[in-house]
Design a protein around this motif. Structure first.
Motif, PDB file in Angstrom:
ATOM      1  N   UNK A   1     -21.486 120.704 -18.847  1.00 34.85           N
ATOM      2  CA  UNK A   1     -20.332 121.420 -19.407  1.00 34.85           C
ATOM      3  C   UNK A   1     -20.591 121.673 -20.906  1.00 34.85           C
ATOM      4  N   UNK A   2     -21.337 120.760 -21.532  1.00 31.03           N
ATOM      5  CA  UNK A   2     -21.652 120.924 -22.959  1.00 31.03           C
ATOM      6  C   UNK A   2     -22.587 122.095 -23.212  1.00 31.03           C
ATOM      7  N   UNK A   3     -23.245 122.599 -22.166  1.00 32.43           N
ATOM      8  CA  UNK A   3     -24.124 123.761 -22.338  1.00 32.43           C
ATOM      9  C   UNK A   3     -23.375 125.060 -22.067  1.00 32.43           C
ATOM     10  N   UNK A   4     -22.102 124.949 -21.689  1.00 28.10           N
ATOM     11  CA  UNK A   4     -21.327 126.135 -21.324  1.00 28.10           C
ATOM     12  C   UNK A   4     -20.764 126.846 -22.547  1.00 28.10           C
TER      13      UNK A   4
ATOM     14  N   UNK B   1     -14.720 122.592 -26.449  1.00 28.40           N
ATOM     15  CA  UNK B   1     -14.830 121.192 -26.884  1.00 28.40           C
ATOM     16  C   UNK B   1     -13.752 120.297 -26.289  1.00 28.40           C
ATOM     17  N   UNK B   2     -12.603 120.873 -25.937  1.00 28.70           N
ATOM     18  CA  UNK B   2     -11.529 120.031 -25.404  1.00 28.70           C
ATOM     19  C   UNK B   2     -11.924 119.450 -24.045  1.00 28.70           C
ATOM     20  N   UNK B   3     -12.911 120.037 -23.378  1.00 28.07           N
ATOM     21  CA  UNK B   3     -13.268 119.562 -22.035  1.00 28.07           C
ATOM     22  C   UNK B   3     -14.477 118.622 -22.057  1.00 28.07           C
ATOM     23  N   UNK B   4     -14.785 118.082 -23.214  1.00 24.53           N
ATOM     24  CA  UNK B   4     -16.060 117.374 -23.313  1.00 24.53           C
ATOM     25  C   UNK B   4     -16.007 115.862 -23.067  1.00 24.53           C
ATOM     26  N   UNK B   5     -14.834 115.322 -22.729  1.00 23.69           N
ATOM     27  CA  UNK B   5     -14.770 113.861 -22.562  1.00 23.69           C
ATOM     28  C   UNK B   5     -15.750 113.376 -21.493  1.00 23.69           C
ATOM     29  N   UNK B   6     -15.716 114.044 -20.328  1.00 18.70           N
ATOM     30  CA  UNK B   6     -16.605 113.617 -19.236  1.00 18.70           C
ATOM     31  C   UNK B   6     -18.063 113.888 -19.616  1.00 18.70           C
ATOM     32  N   UNK B   7     -18.307 115.000 -20.323  1.00 13.85           N
ATOM     33  CA  UNK B   7     -19.678 115.325 -20.750  1.00 13.85           C
ATOM     34  C   UNK B   7     -20.197 114.245 -21.700  1.00 13.85           C
ATOM     35  N   UNK B   8     -19.328 113.780 -22.601  1.00 13.14           N
ATOM     36  CA  UNK B   8     -19.743 112.741 -23.554  1.00 13.14           C
ATOM     37  C   UNK B   8     -20.086 111.438 -22.826  1.00 13.14           C
ATOM     38  N   UNK B   9     -19.243 111.086 -21.859  1.00 15.10           N
ATOM     39  CA  UNK B   9     -19.507 109.836 -21.099  1.00 15.10           C
ATOM     40  C   UNK B   9     -20.835 109.957 -20.365  1.00 15.10           C
TER      41      UNK B   9
END
Ligand code: HEM
Length: 410
Positions: A181-184, A189-197
């Motif tokens: 999702x971080x490459x999208x 940025x608001x959707x990055x919690x799962x990407x960060x984990x």
């Protein structure tokens, strides 16, 4: 779908980011194209939809990928996201001189010789997975092609190259689904919690593997990259090494999985070509190129102009981000007659699907070989394979594709 009403580029772009546009973006790409091959969407944002323009932009050294410096300017808070930090340490989001230094170290691992040496292993992995598919679907039960094959083959191949244990390949799918999702596009940025984990988990995993390979080197890519890091200390920082390993995993299968999904879906739509894949040696080469063209696994990338840059007669003003819509360039009618028609016999296909220029996909030969081996073997093994039930799709802008593709083996 064709849109009967003329749409402004800005409207078409807004539609592309809505669920319906993500599901079927090609009409909106054409709506942008009606205004030109490289058009202004709004101040500071342009979009390229022409084949020549996309190619030119990607080869232009003054048009840069968004790196840490440009993130700092545009999104001051980006460093609080480990997913963004991780990928920003990789080749994908660095410019020269860092990019050239890392790219040199990594490309040594992707030589044609290494890829050719992997071919027998890819054949074996394909056949093992087809055995499993036969077991699952032998009694007439539907089998999800994406979960049982399209995902498993690329992850097994990149896993073999990197030297990761088979048992780890299953949890990679969920982690990569989240981290990509971080490459999208950083605007989400608001959707990055799962990407960060997921990035934290993957970075810790590869960090441990790097330490282990330093103690006990093996004949794999991680050991080769660790050696490149250790040979001169400053050639790869540890963060770069880990960032690039996560990138290789993510780029290595998220994309190839969807190439396989698109390739099979197109075979269902074109039984004549499916028959030729089964019987005609060499037909897979053009089939895979045309699949890459008409169903680009990666729809878009972007570049940033720090000074005014002329692109085939259109100025990209300093401070502008250009969306390079690869999937749209692949259907440019000036380059491909009847661009929406699937025709593996087209001469000189050369899709933009792996990018171009300095960031041209390192894994392109590997992805091509995987699909050229897998699709004919799958269709020969299951001559009556057919789609059953409903396919489901990912809601993604950059790497769309099937979520599930249920098949019966006939
Ligand atoms: C069908 C499968 C694939 C597609 C469509 C694809 C597409 C792309 C594209 C479009 C880029 C360029 C992005 C840009 O210029 O901004 C890229 C870069 C990259 N790809 Fe792939 N890729 C695929 C498979 C793979 C595989 C199998 C690997 C590795 C095993 C891989 C590794 C990379 C790397 C490391 C980069 C960054 C190169 C750089 O920035 O210098 N890709 N890919």
């Amino acid at each position: 779908m064709t849109l009967s009403v003329m749409m402004e580029p800005r409207e078409a772009m807004a539609a592309l980011t809505a669920p319906e546009g993500r599901r079927d973006p090609y009409a909106y790409y054409d709506a942008i194209r009606a205004h030109g091959n490289l058009v202004r969407i709004k101040p500071g944002l342009m979009a390229a939809v022409g084949h020549a323009e996309c190619s030119r932009i990607l080869r232009e050294p003054r048009l840069l990928v968004q790196d840490a410096k440009s993130h700092d300017r545009l999104y001051p808070d980006w460093r609080s996201h480990s997913s963004l930090r991780g990928f920003t340490d990789s080749v994908l989001y660095t410019n020269p001189p860092d990019h050239s230094r890392m790219r040199r170290l990594m490309s040594g691992a992707f030589t044609p010789r290494r890829v050719a040496a992997l071919e027998p292993a890819i054949v074996q992995m394909t056949d093992r997975l087809l055995d499993r598919v036969a077991e699952l679907g032998g009694d007439g039960s539907p089998v999800d092609f994406m979960a049982e094959f399209a995902y498993r083959l690329p992850v097994a191949v990149i896993g073999e190259m990197l030297g990761v244990a088979d048992d780890d390949q299953i949890w990679f799918r969920a982690a990569v689904e989240d981290v990509t999702v971080a490459l999208e596009g950083i605007s989400r940025v608001s959707r990055l919690d799962a990407a960060d984990r997921a990035m934290d988990e993957l970075a810790a995993y590869f960090g441990r593997l790097v330490d282990e390979r330093r103690r006990h080197p093996a004949d794999d890519l991680i050991s080769a990259l660790v050696e490149a890091h250790d040979a001169a200390g400053d050639r790869f920082t540890r963060d770069e090494l880990v960032g690039n390993l996560v990138l290789l995993l993510a780029a290595g299968f998220d994309t190839t999985t969807h190439l396989l999904g698109h390739g099979l879906h197109l075979a269902f739509e074109h039984p004549g070509f499916a028959a030729r894949l089964r019987t005609e040696p060499g037909f897979a080469t053009g089939y895979v190129e045309e699949t890459l063209r008409i169903a680009a696994p990666v729809h878009a990338t972007s570049r940033f102009a720090e000074t005014d840059v002329d692109v085939l007669g259109t100025t990209v003003p300093a401070g502008t981000k250009v969306l390079v819509l690869l999937a749209a360039g692949n259907r440019d009618p000036d380059r491909f007659p009847e661009p929406h028609r699937f025709d593996p016999d087209r001469p000189d296909i050369q899709p933009l699907s792996f990018g171009a220029g300095a960031h041209f996909c390192l894994g392109a030969p590997l992805a091509r070989v995987e699909a050229q081996i897998a699709l004919p073997r799958l269709l020969r093994r299951f001559p009556h394979i057919a789609t059953v039930g409903s396919a489901t799709y990912r809601d993604r802008l950059v790497v769309p594709g099937h979520d599930q593709l249920p098949v019966s083996l006939g």
